[in-house]
Design a protein around this motif. Structure first.
Motif, PDB file in Angstrom:
ATOM      1  N   GLN A  31     -11.943  16.832  -2.146  1.00 26.92           N
ATOM      2  CA  GLN A  31     -11.877  15.638  -1.306  1.00 26.92           C
ATOM      3  C   GLN A  31     -13.137  15.450  -0.478  1.00 26.92           C
ATOM      4  N   PHE A  35     -14.437  11.729   0.488  1.00 28.60           N
ATOM      5  CA  PHE A  35     -14.346  11.230   1.858  1.00 28.60           C
ATOM      6  C   PHE A  35     -15.535  11.682   2.685  1.00 28.60           C
ATOM      7  N   ASP A  60      -3.342   9.433   2.776  1.00 26.55           N
ATOM      8  CA  ASP A  60      -3.760   8.202   2.116  1.00 26.55           C
ATOM      9  C   ASP A  60      -2.753   7.121   2.493  1.00 26.55           C
TER      10      ASP A  60
END
Length: 176
Positions: A31, A35, A60
């Motif tokens: 991730q 992000f 999310d």
């Protein structure tokens, strides 16, 4: 013979724990590519209208069961949430503190819970919806005192309303 079974059980549990830890760590590393790292504040002493509570998690917005593990956003911690010059500040204990920039705040609401904490009450958590990079995420905070959480949510709503009123409406976006 019992001690061999006990040792095997302990080893199996340690192996299972290790596999869960490695899976979560792998998810966080994956991730981190998706992000960007949330902003930090330059002035935490300037945190105003602070409300104490528990930072539950960030998920999310489209999939409430998809916890964001990157950058410590999935780590539960004590938090003081308030306003700093950049936006909404989340000053966390034992985890990385960060700021949700005013321009990235989409909205605020209340919810009965989210992954990591279920309250069962309709307004148990304050849920901040904001943009992290290109994705919209929800961050849940359980305020220590529900009345303070409601007041904080109203202040964030006013901040969003003010931000939306300041946007140019002619479609030019202010650039020429």
């Amino acid at each position: 013979m019992k001690w061999i079974a006990t040792i095997l059980l302990i080893l199996a549990l340690l192996l299972l724990w290790r596999m869960m830890f490695m899976g979560y760590r792998g998810r966080a590393l994956q991730q981190k590519k998706e992000f960007p790292r949330p902003l930090g504040s330059r002035d935490w002493k300037g945190l105003r209208d602070a409300v104490d509570g528990v930072y539950v998690s960030t998920t999310d917005a489209e999939n409430a069961l998809d916890r964001i593990a990157a950058h410590g956003l999935g780590t539960r911690s004590a938090v003081s949430m308030g306003f700093v010059a950049e936006g909404v500040g989340l000053l966390r204990q034992g985890a990385r503190s960060f700021v949700i920039p005013t321009a990235d705040i989409v909205g605020v609401g209340h919810g009965p819970g989210m992954v990591g904490k279920w309250m069962g009450r309709e307004k148990g958590l304050v849920v901040l919806r904001w943009k992290l990079g290109e994705r919209v995420v929800d961050t849940g905070i359980k305020p220590r005192h529900p009345a303070e959480g409601a007041r904080f949510a109203e202040q964030v709503e006013e901040l969003v309303r003010t931000k939306d009123q300041q946007k140019p409406t002619d479609g030019s976006g202010g650039a020429q």
